[in-house]
Scaffold this motif. Sequence first.
Motif, PDB file in Angstrom:
ATOM      1  N   ARG A 328      96.424  39.064  33.858  1.00 50.04           N
ATOM      2  CA  ARG A 328      96.286  38.045  32.810  1.00 50.04           C
ATOM      3  C   ARG A 328      97.362  38.273  31.768  1.00 50.04           C
ATOM      4  O   ARG A 328      98.054  39.291  31.770  1.00 50.04           O
ATOM      5  CB  ARG A 328      94.907  38.124  32.155  1.00 50.04           C
ATOM      6  CG  ARG A 328      94.668  39.415  31.394  1.00 50.04           C
ATOM      7  CD  ARG A 328      93.354  39.405  30.642  1.00 50.04           C
ATOM      8  NE  ARG A 328      93.113  40.648  29.930  1.00 50.04           N
ATOM      9  CZ  ARG A 328      93.569  40.919  28.682  1.00 50.04           C
ATOM     10  NH1 ARG A 328      94.292  40.010  28.043  1.00 50.04           N
ATOM     11  NH2 ARG A 328      93.287  42.070  28.102  1.00 50.04           N
ATOM     12  N   MET A 329      97.503  37.305  30.850  1.00 48.28           N
ATOM     13  CA  MET A 329      98.502  37.414  29.797  1.00 48.28           C
ATOM     14  C   MET A 329      97.876  37.999  28.528  1.00 48.28           C
ATOM     15  O   MET A 329      96.666  37.923  28.333  1.00 48.28           O
ATOM     16  CB  MET A 329      99.112  36.036  29.512  1.00 48.28           C
ATOM     17  CG  MET A 329      99.788  35.421  30.728  1.00 48.28           C
ATOM     18  SD  MET A 329     100.485  33.793  30.406  1.00 48.28           S
ATOM     19  CE  MET A 329     101.832  34.218  29.306  1.00 48.28           C
ATOM     20  N   PRO A 330      98.691  38.591  27.652  1.00 54.31           N
ATOM     21  CA  PRO A 330      98.149  39.138  26.395  1.00 54.31           C
ATOM     22  C   PRO A 330      97.557  38.035  25.517  1.00 54.31           C
ATOM     23  O   PRO A 330      98.029  36.897  25.514  1.00 54.31           O
ATOM     24  CB  PRO A 330      99.371  39.781  25.726  1.00 54.31           C
ATOM     25  CG  PRO A 330     100.396  39.910  26.795  1.00 54.31           C
ATOM     26  CD  PRO A 330     100.143  38.811  27.770  1.00 54.31           C
ATOM     27  N   THR A 331      96.544  38.392  24.756  1.00 51.75           N
ATOM     28  CA  THR A 331      95.951  37.496  23.770  1.00 51.75           C
ATOM     29  C   THR A 331      95.713  38.288  22.489  1.00 51.75           C
ATOM     30  O   THR A 331      95.917  39.505  22.443  1.00 51.75           O
ATOM     31  CB  THR A 331      94.609  36.913  24.258  1.00 51.75           C
ATOM     32  OG1 THR A 331      93.626  37.973  24.273  1.00 51.75           O
ATOM     33  CG2 THR A 331      94.735  36.306  25.645  1.00 51.75           C
ATOM     34  N   PHE A 332      95.206  37.612  21.474  1.00 52.07           N
ATOM     35  CA  PHE A 332      94.918  38.309  20.222  1.00 52.07           C
ATOM     36  C   PHE A 332      93.703  39.226  20.344  1.00 52.07           C
ATOM     37  O   PHE A 332      93.477  40.071  19.471  1.00 52.07           O
ATOM     38  CB  PHE A 332      94.728  37.316  19.081  1.00 52.07           C
ATOM     39  CG  PHE A 332      96.023  36.807  18.524  1.00 52.07           C
ATOM     40  CD1 PHE A 332      96.797  37.607  17.698  1.00 52.07           C
ATOM     41  CD2 PHE A 332      96.486  35.536  18.843  1.00 52.07           C
ATOM     42  CE1 PHE A 332      98.007  37.156  17.196  1.00 52.07           C
ATOM     43  CE2 PHE A 332      97.690  35.076  18.348  1.00 52.07           C
ATOM     44  CZ  PHE A 332      98.459  35.884  17.525  1.00 52.07           C
ATOM     45  N   ALA A 333      92.952  39.105  21.426  1.00 49.73           N
ATOM     46  CA  ALA A 333      91.863  40.058  21.665  1.00 49.73           C
ATOM     47  C   ALA A 333      92.417  41.459  21.920  1.00 49.73           C
ATOM     48  O   ALA A 333      91.708  42.454  21.767  1.00 49.73           O
ATOM     49  CB  ALA A 333      91.022  39.604  22.860  1.00 49.73           C
ATOM     50  N   ASP A 334      93.703  41.532  22.277  1.00 52.87           N
ATOM     51  CA  ASP A 334      94.354  42.817  22.541  1.00 52.87           C
ATOM     52  C   ASP A 334      95.032  43.402  21.302  1.00 52.87           C
ATOM     53  O   ASP A 334      95.593  44.502  21.358  1.00 52.87           O
ATOM     54  CB  ASP A 334      95.413  42.649  23.641  1.00 52.87           C
ATOM     55  CG  ASP A 334      94.851  42.042  24.908  1.00 52.87           C
ATOM     56  OD1 ASP A 334      93.849  42.575  25.404  1.00 52.87           O
ATOM     57  OD2 ASP A 334      95.411  41.034  25.395  1.00 52.87           O
ATOM     58  N   TYR A 335      94.992  42.672  20.203  1.00 55.60           N
ATOM     59  CA  TYR A 335      95.777  43.027  19.014  1.00 55.60           C
ATOM     60  C   TYR A 335      95.538  44.469  18.559  1.00 55.60           C
ATOM     61  O   TYR A 335      96.491  45.236  18.348  1.00 55.60           O
ATOM     62  CB  TYR A 335      95.435  42.052  17.891  1.00 55.60           C
ATOM     63  CG  TYR A 335      96.273  42.186  16.646  1.00 55.60           C
ATOM     64  CD1 TYR A 335      97.561  41.667  16.587  1.00 55.60           C
ATOM     65  CD2 TYR A 335      95.763  42.797  15.496  1.00 55.60           C
ATOM     66  CE1 TYR A 335      98.337  41.770  15.445  1.00 55.60           C
ATOM     67  CE2 TYR A 335      96.525  42.907  14.341  1.00 55.60           C
ATOM     68  CZ  TYR A 335      97.807  42.391  14.323  1.00 55.60           C
ATOM     69  OH  TYR A 335      98.567  42.506  13.188  1.00 55.60           O
ATOM     70  N   ASP A 336      94.291  44.852  18.421  1.00 56.76           N
ATOM     71  CA  ASP A 336      93.968  46.194  17.917  1.00 56.76           C
ATOM     72  C   ASP A 336      94.247  47.285  18.937  1.00 56.76           C
ATOM     73  O   ASP A 336      94.260  48.474  18.581  1.00 56.76           O
ATOM     74  CB  ASP A 336      92.493  46.261  17.493  1.00 56.76           C
ATOM     75  CG  ASP A 336      92.203  45.409  16.275  1.00 56.76           C
ATOM     76  OD1 ASP A 336      93.131  45.197  15.469  1.00 56.76           O
ATOM     77  OD2 ASP A 336      91.052  44.943  16.129  1.00 56.76           O
ATOM     78  N   HIS A 337      94.475  46.895  20.177  1.00 51.13           N
ATOM     79  CA  HIS A 337      94.678  47.881  21.244  1.00 51.13           C
ATOM     80  C   HIS A 337      96.150  48.015  21.652  1.00 51.13           C
ATOM     81  O   HIS A 337      96.449  48.725  22.608  1.00 51.13           O
ATOM     82  CB  HIS A 337      93.832  47.489  22.460  1.00 51.13           C
ATOM     83  CG  HIS A 337      92.391  47.250  22.137  1.00 51.13           C
ATOM     84  ND1 HIS A 337      91.540  48.259  21.727  1.00 51.13           N
ATOM     85  CD2 HIS A 337      91.658  46.104  22.118  1.00 51.13           C
ATOM     86  CE1 HIS A 337      90.344  47.754  21.488  1.00 51.13           C
ATOM     87  NE2 HIS A 337      90.389  46.448  21.708  1.00 51.13           N
ATOM     88  N   LEU A 338      97.031  47.322  20.934  1.00 52.25           N
ATOM     89  CA  LEU A 338      98.468  47.374  21.240  1.00 52.25           C
ATOM     90  C   LEU A 338      99.259  47.840  20.017  1.00 52.25           C
ATOM     91  O   LEU A 338     100.116  47.115  19.493  1.00 52.25           O
ATOM     92  CB  LEU A 338      98.956  45.994  21.701  1.00 52.25           C
ATOM     93  CG  LEU A 338      98.415  45.506  23.052  1.00 52.25           C
ATOM     94  CD1 LEU A 338      98.816  44.049  23.289  1.00 52.25           C
ATOM     95  CD2 LEU A 338      98.904  46.392  24.196  1.00 52.25           C
ATOM     96  N   PRO A 339      98.993  49.046  19.536  1.00 52.99           N
ATOM     97  CA  PRO A 339      99.697  49.517  18.330  1.00 52.99           C
ATOM     98  C   PRO A 339     101.206  49.630  18.522  1.00 52.99           C
ATOM     99  O   PRO A 339     101.958  49.472  17.553  1.00 52.99           O
ATOM    100  CB  PRO A 339      99.053  50.884  18.063  1.00 52.99           C
ATOM    101  CG  PRO A 339      98.493  51.318  19.379  1.00 52.99           C
ATOM    102  CD  PRO A 339      98.040  50.046  20.037  1.00 52.99           C
ATOM    103  N   TYR A 340     101.656  49.898  19.744  1.00 52.93           N
ATOM    104  CA  TYR A 340     103.109  50.039  19.945  1.00 52.93           C
ATOM    105  C   TYR A 340     103.810  48.695  19.753  1.00 52.93           C
ATOM    106  O   TYR A 340     104.900  48.645  19.174  1.00 52.93           O
ATOM    107  CB  TYR A 340     103.406  50.601  21.335  1.00 52.93           C
ATOM    108  CG  TYR A 340     104.808  51.171  21.445  1.00 52.93           C
ATOM    109  CD1 TYR A 340     105.101  52.443  20.962  1.00 52.93           C
ATOM    110  CD2 TYR A 340     105.835  50.431  22.012  1.00 52.93           C
ATOM    111  CE1 TYR A 340     106.392  52.964  21.049  1.00 52.93           C
ATOM    112  CE2 TYR A 340     107.124  50.933  22.098  1.00 52.93           C
ATOM    113  CZ  TYR A 340     107.398  52.203  21.617  1.00 52.93           C
ATOM    114  OH  TYR A 340     108.672  52.713  21.689  1.00 52.93           O
TER     115      TYR A 340
END
Length: 511
Positions: A328-340
Amino acid sequence: MNLLATELSVGLICFLVYRKLYTAWKDRGPPGPRGLPIIGNMLQIRKLPWITFTTWTREYGPIYRINIGGQNAIILGSTKVASDILDRRSGITGDRPQNIVTRILTGDLIFAFSQIGQTWRRMRKASHDALGPQIAKNYHSLQEREAIVLVDEMIQTPLQFNAHIKRASASIVMSIIYGIPIADSKDPIVMNITQFVDRALGAAAPGAFLVEYFTWMQYLPRWMSGWRRYAEFWYQQDSVMLTGLFSKAQTRREKGEDGPSVAAALMDSTEKDALTLVDSAWLSATLYAAGAETSAGQMEWFMISMLLHPEVQTAAQRQLDDVVGRGRMPTFADYDHLPYIRAIVKEVLRWRTVLPIGLPHRVSEDDWYEGFFIAKDSILIPNIWGMNHDPAIYGEDAEAFRPERHLTEDGILASAPKDTKDESHCSYGFGKRICVGRHVANRSLFIEMATILWIFNILPSKDHNGNPMLPDARPTRGDSLNLRPAPFQCEIVPRFENATEIVAQAKSMIV
């Protein structure tokens, strides 16, 4: 008669004493470089002023004085000094200096340039209400949509990536401001409003018009003042264009055809806070001007940073694979889990801000700072470039692109340096003039960067001998209000087999 003579004598003595004391105070102003008679330091700052200011900071200290055509200007060269003066004394340093041409060109209705008054206060409040940190979340779906369209375009015609980035930036901002997505970067609406932005920024750039320094020129007859005729003509033209654009958004609102947008928020304002149609039209255009070109410029610098630092690209993709996967593609649900990825956003804005010099502030009354006298009406110019590259804050490698500087050893976001307002850089400005759209801008950059890195490897183009052609990252192109990279090429290649299929499926669900 003797009493009158005595009063006159006392008055003259008081005046001379005051004048002598005031002159002594002015002589106690910050140090600075010597300039030429009349024009002062103008010639020394015509090219790459942010670099010159940074050099002078090392020589004269973090606060120093220059003369720009007779105008006293104070350069703020460190984050601490800028925060002390522009944040903690914003009550007397939050105003703008008078810009004669910009005031006529925009009817004094671009609140980012205008002096503080009732209209400015209403516009500032309305823009904060429409773009604040909580409201910014309302635009996540359209930002995700534009990121999908962007990478789909890059799949179809990768050599035109720069045009696709510009279209996406314009479309995100047009959607947020007016509720109008843009399908083509050559859309007449975008071209017209972009030309308006270019005129406004060009007029605000230091040295654009001599009348800003030799103010007596404003009293010349109109037939001798080409700058005045130019400004008056384009104010009339732009007013018609911008009012029409806002009126169309108003019509869609009345028909129930739009979603969340700044225009809708302005129309829903309470009567107390409501702006006139013209005020709302110019406020909307101001927010577009602040967002579209700057976001596109930052994305160009992002692409260059990935070409020059493949190790950063690899590290980001590793985290994307761990958190998002390849199904799947990234979404804002991933925001807190993508600090890099968020660290990359911060580092791009720090390393190559598109606004290397902040818009000038004005001191509204005499003041003192650490033993230096700052006279009323002095111009305060924050050298954003120098602050963002300060070794005392970012280390001896401050010139390098290194997202890890914003992370802890455990890979989570580190606390931002003091006085950077949790941004880890100074690119959004200070005090009452800090960018109101920064929360939306950060999220737009995040989802675009995350989506591009999820699907693509960004690789250098090769010359006829097969050697990689790396772009020029030197900050030497553009003016103080729009630092852009020199034109460059690159190869954009999907990095796993079914990536294009996933993008095509995602796009089919939004079109």
